[in-house]
Design a protein around this motif. Sequence first.
Motif, PDB file in Angstrom:
ATOM      1  N   TRP A  14      53.263 -29.127  -0.620  1.00 33.00           N
ATOM      2  CA  TRP A  14      54.383 -29.939  -0.146  1.00 33.00           C
ATOM      3  C   TRP A  14      55.445 -30.007  -1.225  1.00 33.00           C
ATOM      4  N   GLU A  16      58.675 -32.336  -1.970  1.00 32.38           N
ATOM      5  CA  GLU A  16      59.372 -33.557  -1.557  1.00 32.38           C
ATOM      6  C   GLU A  16      60.865 -33.258  -1.380  1.00 32.38           C
ATOM      7  N   LEU A  19      66.637 -36.797  -0.483  1.00 34.54           N
ATOM      8  CA  LEU A  19      67.260 -37.573   0.578  1.00 34.54           C
ATOM      9  C   LEU A  19      68.723 -37.834   0.244  1.00 34.54           C
ATOM     10  N   CYS A  41      68.210 -32.158  14.111  1.00 30.53           N
ATOM     11  CA  CYS A  41      67.037 -32.353  13.248  1.00 30.53           C
ATOM     12  C   CYS A  41      67.297 -31.727  11.885  1.00 30.53           C
ATOM     13  N   THR A  56      59.661 -31.349   9.515  1.00 24.61           N
ATOM     14  CA  THR A  56      60.632 -32.412   9.285  1.00 24.61           C
ATOM     15  C   THR A  56      60.552 -32.830   7.819  1.00 24.61           C
ATOM     16  N   ARG A  57      61.441 -33.723   7.403  1.00 23.81           N
ATOM     17  CA  ARG A  57      61.421 -34.168   6.011  1.00 23.81           C
ATOM     18  C   ARG A  57      60.177 -34.984   5.681  1.00 23.81           C
ATOM     19  N   THR A  58      59.440 -35.437   6.702  1.00 19.83           N
ATOM     20  CA  THR A  58      58.195 -36.168   6.463  1.00 19.83           C
ATOM     21  C   THR A  58      56.971 -35.278   6.637  1.00 19.83           C
ATOM     22  N   GLY A  59      57.169 -33.997   6.944  1.00 20.60           N
ATOM     23  CA  GLY A  59      56.063 -33.051   7.052  1.00 20.60           C
ATOM     24  C   GLY A  59      55.521 -32.832   8.445  1.00 20.60           C
ATOM     25  N   CYS A  60      56.157 -33.431   9.464  1.00 19.94           N
ATOM     26  CA  CYS A  60      55.715 -33.213  10.848  1.00 19.94           C
ATOM     27  C   CYS A  60      56.188 -31.848  11.331  1.00 19.94           C
TER      28      CYS A  60
END
Length: 69
Positions: A14, A16, A19, A41, A56-60
């Motif tokens: 991952w 990070e 933002l 998105c 996505t930015r959260t890993g989904c």
Amino acid sequence: MNPTKPNNTHPPKWIEPQLTRLVDEAPDGPDWLQEIKYDGCRMHARIDGSDIRLLTRTGCSLGSLRPSG
């Protein structure tokens, strides 16, 4: 082995994402790059050999959004 440290064959598990934050003015200078965000998105692509995923930015996973065919 550190799961976030890259090795010779695979990318890190991952990364990070950075933002955004609201400011009065965009930074200036050769070390800065601005990106305009339109509706939609924000995602990043993970490529590990033949395994390609949109996240996505959260890993989904956004894989279900790709057109079939």
